[in-house]
Scaffold this motif. Structure first.
Motif, short mmCIF file in Angstrom:
data_model
loop_
_atom_site.label_atom_id
_atom_site.label_comp_id
_atom_site.label_asym_id
_atom_site.label_seq_id
_atom_site.Cartn_x
_atom_site.Cartn_y
_atom_site.Cartn_z
N GLU A 188 0.86 -1.08 -0.03
CA GLU A 188 0.02 -0.20 0.00
C GLU A 188 0.89 1.38 -0.07
OE1 GLU A 188 -2.31 -0.29 3.52
OE2 GLU A 188 -3.77 -1.80 2.50
N LYS A 189 1.94 1.21 0.54
CA LYS A 189 3.05 2.35 0.51
C LYS A 189 4.22 2.10 0.17
CE LYS A 189 3.26 1.55 5.50
NZ LYS A 189 2.54 0.40 5.47
N SER A 207 14.37 9.20 -11.55
CA SER A 207 12.99 9.95 -11.54
C SER A 207 12.13 9.31 -10.73
CB SER A 207 12.41 10.23 -12.81
OG SER A 207 12.17 8.96 -13.46
N ILE A 208 12.64 8.12 -10.04
CA ILE A 208 11.70 7.39 -9.02
C ILE A 208 11.74 7.74 -7.56
CG2 ILE A 208 11.63 5.20 -7.93
CD1 ILE A 208 12.72 3.90 -10.19
N SER A 209 10.67 8.42 -7.53
CA SER A 209 10.29 9.30 -6.18
C SER A 209 8.79 9.24 -6.17
CB SER A 209 10.95 10.49 -5.94
OG SER A 209 10.27 11.49 -6.88
N PHE A 210 8.10 8.91 -4.95
CA PHE A 210 6.50 8.88 -4.78
C PHE A 210 6.07 10.13 -4.09
CE2 PHE A 210 8.25 4.53 -4.91
CZ PHE A 210 7.62 4.10 -5.74
N ARG A 211 4.90 10.38 -4.85
CA ARG A 211 4.17 11.73 -4.03
C ARG A 211 2.63 11.06 -3.82
NH1 ARG A 211 4.88 16.90 -3.88
NH2 ARG A 211 6.85 16.74 -5.05
N ARG A 212 2.05 11.68 -2.56
CA ARG A 212 0.63 11.46 -2.19
C ARG A 212 0.16 12.86 -1.81
NH1 ARG A 212 -1.09 6.96 1.97
NH2 ARG A 212 0.25 8.35 3.24
N GLY A 213 -0.24 13.71 -2.60
CA GLY A 213 -0.68 14.98 -2.02
C GLY A 213 0.52 15.63 -1.85
N VAL A 264 -0.11 -1.89 -7.50
CA VAL A 264 0.13 -1.82 -6.14
C VAL A 264 0.66 -0.39 -5.90
CG1 VAL A 264 0.69 -4.36 -6.11
CG2 VAL A 264 2.71 -2.48 -6.39
N CYS A 265 0.44 -0.08 -4.59
CA CYS A 265 0.87 1.24 -4.21
C CYS A 265 0.09 2.49 -4.96
CB CYS A 265 2.21 1.62 -4.62
SG CYS A 265 3.50 2.08 -3.08
N LYS A 266 -1.23 2.08 -5.17
CA LYS A 266 -2.00 2.67 -6.03
C LYS A 266 -2.46 4.16 -5.44
CE LYS A 266 -6.10 0.84 -4.04
NZ LYS A 266 -7.57 0.44 -3.93
N ASP A 267 -2.01 4.44 -4.29
CA ASP A 267 -2.33 5.85 -3.70
C ASP A 267 -1.14 6.88 -4.14
OD1 ASP A 267 -5.01 5.22 -3.00
OD2 ASP A 267 -4.31 4.66 -1.25
N TRP A 268 -0.17 6.41 -4.60
CA TRP A 268 0.88 7.10 -4.64
C TRP A 268 1.44 7.08 -6.17
CZ3 TRP A 268 4.33 9.02 -0.56
CH2 TRP A 268 3.68 8.48 0.71
N SER A 269 1.69 8.45 -6.60
CA SER A 269 2.21 8.65 -8.12
C SER A 269 3.81 8.82 -8.21
CB SER A 269 1.22 9.80 -8.38
OG SER A 269 1.79 10.95 -7.76
N LEU A 270 3.93 8.48 -9.42
CA LEU A 270 5.34 8.56 -9.80
C LEU A 270 5.40 9.87 -10.68
CD1 LEU A 270 6.14 4.65 -10.37
CD2 LEU A 270 7.44 6.29 -8.79
#
Length: 320
Positions: A188-189, A207-213, A264-270
């Motif tokens: 999930e994260k 460019s691999i970093s995750f963002r959620r809001g 997977v990790c669907k709430d986070w964008s790349l």
């Protein structure tokens, strides 16, 4: 007579374009393995023959004059045509008028280019394509105007002598096989990803970093599989070997429809994967250019394909 010989010398104009690109006599000379004083003298001879200044040398950096800017816009397309013509003469090549020779990364070919060429031929059936894969480190920009019509890559490089255009923006997602998610999940994260082997496209590592809001999380640092072929990595993930971090949505959507992958990790964008197309200025200025027609089509089709992929990835592809 001497002045006309200078103005009509293609070598002098090529030198002018090089200096204009580098904005420096010294840098242009270094690139050409020439003496800076020789480069400066030849530009001065060209300016004398023309009767006006091409460069303003009064500042700390070299700048084009207004006449210089007009000259650059006028001569660059002519030099592109000349280079392509001379290359064809040397190689004895008679190129079909309706063939496009494209250099593209393996990832862009798999993610989008094969769809675009197939659909373009439905509208323009007399067009043929010659597509080659370039490798990291190739000096591929030098091939424009020498038999290559279009270069498509995820790298953006400003060059005043080339036509540059963004033709695609692909969302990237994390995907795994349903069996792996059921066995090792949930994922999930970003921190959950370290539980299994990971893979990534080697060109996207920076460019691999995750963002959620407003929340940001670093991407993983260790990968079990790295390659420049995203389709290979998607099949690797579909086989249950691990999670593909940063899979282009168009590649993910095809396998999600077949129930071979889930997101997977669907709430986070790349970060988005952007596709940049390069062509010669001569072709860009030709309103009847087949190259420009294809790039227009590529950009329009990208919006349609990505909307379809987004629907699949954001709904049916979500891992429970």
């Amino acid at each position: 007579m001497v002045k006309n010989a200078v103005v009509e010398n293609l070598g002098a104009w090529k030198l002018f374009v090089q200096v204009a690109g580098f904005r420096s006599f010294r840098s242009a000379a270094k690139a050409l393995d020439a003496d800076p004083s020789v480069v400066s003298r030849r530009i001065a001879q060209l300016e004398e023959a023309l009767g006006f200044r091409l460069f303003d040398t009064s500042g700390q950096t070299l700048a084009l004059t207004e006449n210089g800017r007009r000259a650059l816009c006028t001569i660059s397309p002519l030099l592109d045509i000349a280079d392509k013509t001379f290359a064809d003469i040397r190689e004895g090549v008679v190129r079909p008028k309706r063939q496009l020779h494209i250099l593209a990364s393996a990832g862009f070919q798999n993610a989008f280019l094969w769809r675009a060429t197939a659909r373009f031929r439905l509208i323009h059936p007399d067009t043929s394509f010659w597509i080659e894969t370039f490798r990291q480190g190739d000096s591929f920009f030098d091939q424009l105007g020498h038999g290559v019509d279009i270069i498509v890559t995820s790298f953006r490089q400003e060059n005043p002598n080339l036509y540059l255009r963004r033709v695609s923006r692909h969302p990237k997602v994390c995907v795994a096989s349903p069996a792996l998610v059921e066995r090792e999940g949930p994922f999930e994260k970003p921190q959950d990803l370290g539980k299994v082997p990971l893979s990534a496209n080697v060109h996207f590592l920076r460019s691999i970093s995750f963002r959620r809001g407003d929340e940001v999380a670093d991407g993983p640092r260790h990968f079990a599989m790295l390659t420049d072929n995203s389709s290979f990595l998607a099949d690797w993930a579909a086989a249950g070997c691990g999670i593909f971090v940063g899979c282009p949505s168009t590649i993910a959507a095809d396998r999600i429809r077949d129930r071979r992958l889930v997101r997977v990790c669907k709430d986070w964008s790349l970060p988005l994967l952007e596709g940049w197309a390069y062509a010669s200025l001569a072709e860009a200025m030709n309103p009847n250019s087949l190259i420009v027609t294809f790039l227009d089509f590529l950009e329009a089709l990208n919006r349609m394909v990505l909307e379809d992929a987004r629907t699949v990835v954001d709904t049916a592809g979500d891992a429970m």
